[in-house]
Design a protein around this motif. Structure first.
Motif, PDB file in Angstrom:
ATOM      1  N   LEU A  46       0.826  -1.209   0.000  1.00 35.46           N
ATOM      2  CA  LEU A  46       0.000   0.000   0.000  1.00 35.46           C
ATOM      3  C   LEU A  46       0.858   1.256   0.000  1.00 35.46           C
ATOM      4  O   LEU A  46       0.529   2.251  -0.655  1.00 35.46           O
ATOM      5  CB  LEU A  46      -0.944  -0.005   1.205  1.00 35.46           C
ATOM      6  CG  LEU A  46      -2.068  -1.032   1.159  1.00 35.46           C
ATOM      7  CD1 LEU A  46      -2.846  -1.024   2.470  1.00 35.46           C
ATOM      8  CD2 LEU A  46      -2.997  -0.774  -0.009  1.00 35.46           C
ATOM      9  N   THR A  47       1.976   1.224   0.719  1.00 34.14           N
ATOM     10  CA  THR A  47       2.879   2.373   0.743  1.00 34.14           C
ATOM     11  C   THR A  47       3.475   2.620  -0.638  1.00 34.14           C
ATOM     12  O   THR A  47       3.534   3.765  -1.100  1.00 34.14           O
ATOM     13  CB  THR A  47       4.004   2.145   1.772  1.00 34.14           C
ATOM     14  OG1 THR A  47       3.418   1.983   3.062  1.00 34.14           O
ATOM     15  CG2 THR A  47       4.968   3.299   1.800  1.00 34.14           C
ATOM     16  N   LEU A  50       0.713   4.007  -2.887  1.00 31.61           N
ATOM     17  CA  LEU A  50       0.406   5.396  -2.576  1.00 31.61           C
ATOM     18  C   LEU A  50       1.514   6.327  -3.074  1.00 31.61           C
ATOM     19  O   LEU A  50       1.242   7.422  -3.575  1.00 31.61           O
ATOM     20  CB  LEU A  50       0.218   5.546  -1.061  1.00 31.61           C
ATOM     21  CG  LEU A  50      -0.480   6.787  -0.545  1.00 31.61           C
ATOM     22  CD1 LEU A  50      -1.857   6.934  -1.180  1.00 31.61           C
ATOM     23  CD2 LEU A  50      -0.609   6.712   0.962  1.00 31.61           C
ATOM     24  N   ALA A  87       3.094   7.803   4.894  1.00 35.02           N
ATOM     25  CA  ALA A  87       3.023   6.340   4.802  1.00 35.02           C
ATOM     26  C   ALA A  87       4.417   5.719   4.775  1.00 35.02           C
ATOM     27  O   ALA A  87       4.645   4.674   5.408  1.00 35.02           O
ATOM     28  CB  ALA A  87       2.227   5.931   3.561  1.00 35.02           C
ATOM     29  N   THR A 113      -3.734   5.086   3.869  1.00 38.28           N
ATOM     30  CA  THR A 113      -4.095   4.830   2.473  1.00 38.28           C
ATOM     31  C   THR A 113      -5.598   4.935   2.273  1.00 38.28           C
ATOM     32  O   THR A 113      -6.063   5.567   1.321  1.00 38.28           O
ATOM     33  CB  THR A 113      -3.592   3.440   2.039  1.00 38.28           C
ATOM     34  OG1 THR A 113      -2.187   3.373   2.267  1.00 38.28           O
ATOM     35  CG2 THR A 113      -3.893   3.175   0.580  1.00 38.28           C
ATOM     36  N   THR A 116      -6.708   8.587   2.500  1.00 39.61           N
ATOM     37  CA  THR A 116      -6.308   9.319   1.294  1.00 39.61           C
ATOM     38  C   THR A 116      -7.229   8.996   0.131  1.00 39.61           C
ATOM     39  O   THR A 116      -7.685   9.900  -0.590  1.00 39.61           O
ATOM     40  CB  THR A 116      -4.850   8.978   0.923  1.00 39.61           C
ATOM     41  OG1 THR A 116      -4.006   9.301   2.016  1.00 39.61           O
ATOM     42  CG2 THR A 116      -4.406   9.731  -0.317  1.00 39.61           C
TER      43      THR A 116
END
Length: 123
Positions: A46-47, A50, A87, A113, A116
């Motif tokens: 996910l980081t 993103l 993140a 996430t 956002t």
């Protein structure tokens, strides 16, 4: 086919030289213990996602400036860049910590996430 000259079993010098034997495993101080699991891997993915999304939004804004057309806007670009930086920092904690702190950091990445995406895309 002959063995390479620097092979651990080939003498390194003339007669009477010793051979070099390599250890099968690294010393305990250099061994990395496997830690992580699905939660950290998900948070890492996910980081990265993103961060890539933030770069894409920034590139679209720059292209919009160049072509003199409306782009995503400062709030969209700033929000994505800020969320991506946050993140990444939280993911560093998740990667380096153990126990409950790592779990909380991984959950925080998921929350960052999700927030956002909710605020900048879905709302």
């Amino acid at each position: 086919m002959s063995e390479p000259m620097n092979s651990p079993t080939v003498p390194l010098a003339a007669s009477g030289a010793t051979t070099v034997a390599l250890a099968a495993e690294p010393p305990a101080a250099l061994r990395r213990t496997p830690h992580g699991g699905f939660g950290r891997e998900l948070a890492g993915a996910l980081t990265v996602g993103l961060s890539v999304l933030a770069i894409v939004v920034l590139v679209f804004q720059i292209l919009a400036w160049i072509r003199d057309v409306p782009g995503p806007g400062a709030a969209m670009v700033g929000g994505h860049l800020g969320a991506a930086v946050l993140a990444v920092l939280v993911q560093r904690v998740a990667d380096r910590a153990t126990g409950w702190l790592a779990a909380v950091a991984a959950v925080a990445v998921v929350v960052i996430t999700g927030t956002t995406m909710w605020l900048l895309w879905w709302a």
